[in-house]
Write a protein that holds these residues in place. Structure first.
Motif, PDB file in Angstrom:
ATOM      1  N   HIS A   1      -8.844  -2.031  -9.453  1.00 35.56           N
ATOM      2  CA  HIS A   1      -7.579  -1.234  -9.692  1.00 35.56           C
ATOM      3  C   HIS A   1      -6.636  -2.159  -9.883  1.00 35.56           C
ATOM      4  O   HIS A   1      -7.045  -3.339  -9.164  1.00 35.56           O
ATOM      5  CB  HIS A   1      -7.865  -0.412  -7.993  1.00 35.56           C
ATOM      6  N   THR A   2      -5.744  -2.081 -10.210  1.00 33.10           N
ATOM      7  CA  THR A   2      -3.828  -2.425 -10.778  1.00 33.10           C
ATOM      8  C   THR A   2      -3.694  -1.874  -9.418  1.00 33.10           C
ATOM      9  O   THR A   2      -3.603  -0.731  -9.387  1.00 33.10           O
ATOM     10  CB  THR A   2      -3.854  -2.276 -11.789  1.00 33.10           C
ATOM     11  N   LEU A   3      -2.880  -2.523  -8.939  1.00 35.79           N
ATOM     12  CA  LEU A   3      -1.915  -1.918  -8.119  1.00 35.79           C
ATOM     13  C   LEU A   3      -0.238  -2.464  -8.394  1.00 35.79           C
ATOM     14  O   LEU A   3       0.487  -3.042  -8.765  1.00 35.79           O
ATOM     15  CB  LEU A   3      -2.079  -3.263  -6.539  1.00 35.79           C
ATOM     16  N   ARG A   4       0.261  -1.439  -7.798  1.00 32.30           N
ATOM     17  CA  ARG A   4       2.301  -1.289  -8.222  1.00 32.30           C
ATOM     18  C   ARG A   4       2.170  -0.959  -6.608  1.00 32.30           C
ATOM     19  O   ARG A   4       1.878  -0.476  -5.789  1.00 32.30           O
ATOM     20  CB  ARG A   4       2.146  -0.729  -9.110  1.00 32.30           C
ATOM     21  N   LEU A   5       3.721  -1.641  -7.118  1.00 33.32           N
ATOM     22  CA  LEU A   5       4.763  -1.148  -5.476  1.00 33.32           C
ATOM     23  C   LEU A   5       6.211  -1.333  -6.086  1.00 33.32           C
ATOM     24  O   LEU A   5       6.350  -2.296  -6.737  1.00 33.32           O
ATOM     25  CB  LEU A   5       4.239  -2.405  -4.271  1.00 33.32           C
ATOM     26  N   ASN A   6       6.790  -1.230  -5.146  1.00 32.72           N
ATOM     27  CA  ASN A   6       8.503  -1.599  -5.530  1.00 32.72           C
ATOM     28  C   ASN A   6       8.638  -1.931  -3.411  1.00 32.72           C
ATOM     29  O   ASN A   6       8.377  -1.050  -2.201  1.00 32.72           O
ATOM     30  CB  ASN A   6       9.134  -0.656  -5.760  1.00 32.72           C
ATOM     31  N   VAL A   7       9.831  -2.382  -3.676  1.00 38.00           N
ATOM     32  CA  VAL A   7       9.894  -3.154  -2.536  1.00 38.00           C
ATOM     33  C   VAL A   7      11.341  -3.418  -2.626  1.00 38.00           C
ATOM     34  O   VAL A   7      12.079  -3.454  -3.471  1.00 38.00           O
ATOM     35  CB  VAL A   7      10.058  -4.641  -1.798  1.00 38.00           C
TER      36      VAL A   7
ATOM     37  N   VAL B   1       0.246   1.651   5.882  1.00 38.62           N
ATOM     38  CA  VAL B   1       0.154   0.898   4.451  1.00 38.62           C
ATOM     39  C   VAL B   1      -0.086   2.742   3.656  1.00 38.62           C
ATOM     40  O   VAL B   1      -1.820   2.824   4.234  1.00 38.62           O
ATOM     41  CB  VAL B   1      -0.382   0.325   4.111  1.00 38.62           C
ATOM     42  N   ALA B   2      -0.188   2.890   2.804  1.00 43.42           N
ATOM     43  CA  ALA B   2      -0.636   4.418   1.987  1.00 43.42           C
ATOM     44  C   ALA B   2      -0.945   3.282   0.755  1.00 43.42           C
ATOM     45  O   ALA B   2      -0.412   2.989  -0.011  1.00 43.42           O
ATOM     46  CB  ALA B   2       0.237   5.412   1.620  1.00 43.42           C
ATOM     47  N   VAL B   3      -1.775   3.446  -0.214  1.00 39.97           N
ATOM     48  CA  VAL B   3      -2.985   3.204  -1.354  1.00 39.97           C
ATOM     49  C   VAL B   3      -3.184   4.765  -2.070  1.00 39.97           C
ATOM     50  O   VAL B   3      -3.750   5.929  -1.964  1.00 39.97           O
ATOM     51  CB  VAL B   3      -3.706   1.911  -1.246  1.00 39.97           C
ATOM     52  N   ARG B   4      -1.220   5.393  -2.776  1.00 37.33           N
ATOM     53  CA  ARG B   4      -2.151   6.733  -3.472  1.00 37.33           C
ATOM     54  C   ARG B   4      -2.597   6.114  -5.333  1.00 37.33           C
ATOM     55  O   ARG B   4      -1.566   5.723  -5.724  1.00 37.33           O
ATOM     56  CB  ARG B   4      -0.450   6.913  -3.907  1.00 37.33           C
ATOM     57  N   PRO B   5      -3.325   7.087  -5.828  1.00 38.62           N
ATOM     58  CA  PRO B   5      -3.497   7.282  -6.969  1.00 38.62           C
ATOM     59  C   PRO B   5      -2.750   7.712  -7.558  1.00 38.62           C
ATOM     60  O   PRO B   5      -2.448   8.772  -7.711  1.00 38.62           O
ATOM     61  CB  PRO B   5      -5.202   7.590  -6.811  1.00 38.62           C
ATOM     62  N   ALA B   6      -2.238   6.836  -9.181  1.00 33.31           N
ATOM     63  CA  ALA B   6      -1.992   7.588  -9.981  1.00 33.31           C
ATOM     64  C   ALA B   6      -1.975   7.078 -11.953  1.00 33.31           C
ATOM     65  O   ALA B   6      -3.403   6.453 -11.686  1.00 33.31           O
ATOM     66  CB  ALA B   6      -0.541   7.125  -9.541  1.00 33.31           C
ATOM     67  N   GLU B   7      -1.800   7.560 -13.275  1.00 28.34           N
ATOM     68  CA  GLU B   7      -2.219   6.918 -14.636  1.00 28.34           C
ATOM     69  C   GLU B   7      -2.200   6.478 -14.511  1.00 28.34           C
ATOM     70  O   GLU B   7      -3.152   5.074 -15.141  1.00 28.34           O
ATOM     71  CB  GLU B   7      -1.722   8.248 -15.247  1.00 28.34           C
ATOM     72  N   ASP B   8      -0.955   5.398 -13.792  1.00 22.01           N
ATOM     73  CA  ASP B   8      -0.662   3.395 -14.052  1.00 22.01           C
ATOM     74  C   ASP B   8      -2.146   2.426 -13.273  1.00 22.01           C
ATOM     75  O   ASP B   8      -1.126   1.699 -13.032  1.00 22.01           O
ATOM     76  CB  ASP B   8       0.413   3.512 -14.156  1.00 22.01           C
ATOM     77  N   GLY B   9      -2.350   3.231 -12.596  1.00 23.76           N
ATOM     78  CA  GLY B   9      -2.859   2.211 -10.971  1.00 23.76           C
ATOM     79  C   GLY B   9      -2.388   2.530 -10.363  1.00 23.76           C
ATOM     80  O   GLY B   9      -2.510   3.908 -10.018  1.00 23.76           O
ATOM     81  N   HIS B  10      -2.769   1.926  -8.882  1.00 28.22           N
ATOM     82  CA  HIS B  10      -3.105   3.066  -7.780  1.00 28.22           C
ATOM     83  C   HIS B  10      -1.221   2.236  -7.007  1.00 28.22           C
ATOM     84  O   HIS B  10      -0.771   0.752  -7.259  1.00 28.22           O
ATOM     85  CB  HIS B  10      -3.814   2.353  -6.629  1.00 28.22           C
ATOM     86  N   TRP B  11      -0.406   3.046  -5.644  1.00 28.21           N
ATOM     87  CA  TRP B  11       1.050   2.429  -5.791  1.00 28.21           C
ATOM     88  C   TRP B  11       0.562   1.691  -4.410  1.00 28.21           C
ATOM     89  O   TRP B  11      -0.191   2.552  -3.749  1.00 28.21           O
ATOM     90  CB  TRP B  11       1.713   3.404  -6.025  1.00 28.21           C
TER      91      TRP B  11
END
Length: 154
Positions: free
Chosen positions: A107-113, A65-75
């Motif tokens: 942190h806000t987390l975002r993802l796509n599935v 699993v990866a948690v990547r920092p980004a401007e709109d939260g972590h992906w």
């Protein structure tokens, strides 16, 4: 069963690319999008060991699993488990730990599935909500402290 997470290393890219191909094959075939080379190449191009945790079960590669920092939260990205280990609570356990860390850090987390993936139910149970979708993907977000896994929900 002993579950352990460790930081990814450059040498993990090929074994994880193979695991990804196996784990994603059923969903990609269902969507008419499975390509033997592309499924591995996309992972190789996106792999960042510093953002990746390798999931080991009883000392053997079981997923990542990866948690990547980004401007709109972590992906939350590249969350794959060996299909032979599905249904044993490993994914839920790993995700719960990540949510606890994200909540503690605010942190806000975002993802796509992928559309139709059974993983969507896990994410919904964990407090992720739909933000949009397209023919291939469902996009979700989880603000800190929301839903299952948060201190507020306990």
């Amino acid at each position: 069963m002993h579950i352990q997470l460790r930081v990814g290393e450059p040498a993990d890219v090929e074994p994880i690319a193979e695991l990804r191909a196996e784990a994603m094959r059923p969903d990609l075939e269902r969507l008419g999008r499975y390509d033997e080379d592309r499924v591995r190449r996309r992972f190789r191009e996106a792999y960042r060991p510093e953002h990746t945790r390798v999931v080991e079960v009883d000392g053997r590669l079981a997923g990542c699993v990866a948690v990547r920092p980004a401007e709109d939260g972590h992906w939350l990205e590249h969350f794959y488990l060996d299909p032979a280990l599905h249904g044993r609570g490993i994914g839920s356990s790993v995700l719960a730990g990540l949510l606890t860390e994200a909540d503690a850090a605010g942190h806000t987390l975002r993802l796509n599935v992928l559309q139709g993936s059974p993983a969507r139910r896990l994410y919904e149970r964990s407090g992720f909500v739909l933000t949009g979708e397209d023919p291939m993907d469902v996009f979700m977000v989880r603000p800190p402290g929301s839903g299952a896994g948060s201190a507020a929900a306990r």
